[in-house]
Design a protein around this motif. Structure first.
Motif: not given
Length: 190
Positions: A119-121, A137-139, A169-171
């Protein structure tokens, strides 16, 4: 024949065979713009900035400049311009304002890193691909851990991180902007 002989005189080695490299004229033009900026020969709105170098891409072609050499040179030029930009900001606004801006940037980055995984991006639509969420997320988790522990994070490790695509996926633009901000933060800590 004259074009390839001319390209051989360029600042970087050319790729050979089927290996693709950066289009020579694009790289040369961009280097000329950077040189003019460095020498002070351009108007304020036409100056190349460190972030412009960080975001610049080139078309690829056969017998282009070897990307490894170009990327390494651009990384060094980015750092030189960033240092000049930092000094100019500090001269205009003072060291205290510079420190406030960097603290604010660090705070913004920390807030993003503390968000829940997945949920970061913003995520892409169901019909679009973005960066693989688990990889991003791992990075970010690794970056957060290293920064929290006061461990060294190499700018080049952030610059060269790559992600596989994933449906929904993330933007990419958001993740790339975040990583650019991380690079800026790391450069400011030098």
């Amino acid at each position: 024949m004259a074009e390839s002989a001319e390209a051989q005189k360029g600042p970087f080695p050319l790729t050979e065979g089927k290996v693709r490299g950066y289009r020579v004229n694009e790289v040369d033009e961009f280097l000329d713009q950077i040189k003019a900026t460095y020498e002070g020969g351009v108007a304020e709105g036409e100056k190349v900035t460190a972030s412009m170098i960080r975001r610049r891409g080139f078309e690829v072609t056969k017998k282009g400049y070897d990307p490894r050499f170009v990327d390494a040179a651009l990384d060094r030029l980015e750092e030189v311009l960033f240092d000049r930009e930092r000094r100019a900001f500090q001269e205009k606004n003072g060291l205290e304002e510079w420190q406030k801006s960097i603290e604010s940037l660090g705070s913004d980055l920390a807030l993003r890193m503390r968000r829940d995984r997945s949920a970061r991006f913003t995520r892409r639509s169901i019909f679009s691909s973005g960066y693989r969420i688990s990889q991003v997320d791992a990075v970010i988790d690794q970056l957060a851990d290293r920064l929290d522990q006061g461990l060294d994070v190499r700018v080049n490790d952030v610059r060269t991180v790559r992600f596989y695509p994933q449906r929904r996926g993330y933007d990419e633009a958001q993740v790339d902007a975040f990583l650019d901000a991380v690079v800026e933060y790391l450069l400011s800590q030098r």
